[in-house]
Motif scaffolding. Structure first.
Motif, mmCIF file in Angstrom:
data_model
loop_
_atom_site.group_PDB
_atom_site.id
_atom_site.type_symbol
_atom_site.label_atom_id
_atom_site.label_comp_id
_atom_site.label_asym_id
_atom_site.label_seq_id
_atom_site.Cartn_x
_atom_site.Cartn_y
_atom_site.Cartn_z
ATOM 1 N N ASN A 104 56.641 40.272 77.767
ATOM 2 C CA ASN A 104 56.825 41.749 77.465
ATOM 3 C C ASN A 104 57.666 42.119 76.342
ATOM 4 O O ASN A 104 57.547 42.953 75.338
ATOM 5 C CB ASN A 104 57.732 42.386 78.881
ATOM 6 C CG ASN A 104 56.809 42.601 79.767
ATOM 7 O OD1 ASN A 104 55.755 42.594 80.214
ATOM 8 N ND2 ASN A 104 57.624 42.486 81.126
ATOM 9 N N HIS A 105 58.447 41.022 75.955
ATOM 10 C CA HIS A 105 59.381 41.161 74.672
ATOM 11 C C HIS A 105 58.328 40.847 73.361
ATOM 12 O O HIS A 105 58.500 41.581 72.394
ATOM 13 C CB HIS A 105 60.591 40.182 74.850
ATOM 14 C CG HIS A 105 61.832 40.789 75.485
ATOM 15 N ND1 HIS A 105 61.630 40.880 76.865
ATOM 16 C CD2 HIS A 105 62.959 41.314 74.975
ATOM 17 C CE1 HIS A 105 62.738 41.320 77.268
ATOM 18 N NE2 HIS A 105 63.395 41.778 76.129
ATOM 19 N N LEU A 150 54.660 45.614 68.815
ATOM 20 C CA LEU A 150 54.526 47.151 68.623
ATOM 21 C C LEU A 150 55.743 47.651 67.318
ATOM 22 O O LEU A 150 55.246 48.501 66.686
ATOM 23 C CB LEU A 150 54.831 47.836 69.869
ATOM 24 C CG LEU A 150 54.715 49.311 69.674
ATOM 25 C CD1 LEU A 150 53.397 49.823 69.280
ATOM 26 C CD2 LEU A 150 54.773 49.916 71.350
ATOM 27 N N ASP A 151 56.944 47.417 67.596
ATOM 28 C CA ASP A 151 57.851 47.481 66.734
ATOM 29 C C ASP A 151 57.572 47.374 65.096
ATOM 30 O O ASP A 151 57.693 48.052 63.956
ATOM 31 C CB ASP A 151 59.224 46.901 66.981
ATOM 32 C CG ASP A 151 59.831 47.622 68.261
ATOM 33 O OD1 ASP A 151 59.715 48.669 68.561
ATOM 34 O OD2 ASP A 151 60.940 47.054 68.668
ATOM 35 N N LEU A 181 53.640 53.358 60.300
ATOM 36 C CA LEU A 181 53.880 54.941 59.916
ATOM 37 C C LEU A 181 54.402 55.358 58.772
ATOM 38 O O LEU A 181 53.790 56.249 58.335
ATOM 39 C CB LEU A 181 55.209 55.147 61.054
ATOM 40 C CG LEU A 181 55.042 55.157 62.447
ATOM 41 C CD1 LEU A 181 56.382 55.472 63.444
ATOM 42 C CD2 LEU A 181 54.126 56.271 62.734
ATOM 43 N N PRO A 182 55.070 54.546 58.112
ATOM 44 C CA PRO A 182 55.279 54.984 56.726
ATOM 45 C C PRO A 182 53.725 55.177 55.481
ATOM 46 O O PRO A 182 53.678 56.068 54.832
ATOM 47 C CB PRO A 182 56.090 53.897 55.675
ATOM 48 C CG PRO A 182 56.747 53.246 56.824
ATOM 49 C CD PRO A 182 55.840 53.109 58.093
ATOM 50 N N ARG A 183 52.935 54.412 55.936
ATOM 51 C CA ARG A 183 51.556 54.340 55.383
ATOM 52 C C ARG A 183 50.829 55.595 55.830
ATOM 53 O O ARG A 183 50.231 56.014 54.860
ATOM 54 C CB ARG A 183 50.822 53.183 55.867
ATOM 55 C CG ARG A 183 49.501 52.865 55.077
ATOM 56 C CD ARG A 183 48.581 51.696 55.202
ATOM 57 N NE ARG A 183 49.450 50.535 55.486
ATOM 58 C CZ ARG A 183 49.205 49.458 56.383
ATOM 59 N NH1 ARG A 183 47.930 49.486 56.752
ATOM 60 N NH2 ARG A 183 49.898 48.286 56.349
#
Length: 65
Positions: free
Chosen positions: A38-39, A45-46, A53-55
């Motif tokens: 899970n971790h 994902l992080d 996201l910035p791209r």
């Protein structure tokens, strides 16, 4: 490896193992596997979100309109 548990943790583990008709060892190993899995997924994902996201920020902003 030695796993040192508090008295309360040991009692809880013993009760869960008895409830599942399994050994304390089996229950602890499964819990560790699930935790790591899970971790690991959350960290991946992080990382993807931090890099991706910035791209694609402009495209995502346009889609949001």
């Amino acid at each position: 490896m030695t796993l040192r548990l508090t008295e309360d943790e040991s009692v809880a583990l013993r009760q869960q193992a008895e409830l599942e008709s399994r050994s304390m060892h089996e229950v602890a190993r499964e819990a560790i596997r699930e935790y790591v899995e899970n971790h690991s997924r959350a960290e991946l994902l992080d990382r993807v979100l931090d890099e991706g996201l910035p791209r694609y920020a402009e495209a995502l902003e346009r889609l949001g309109r």
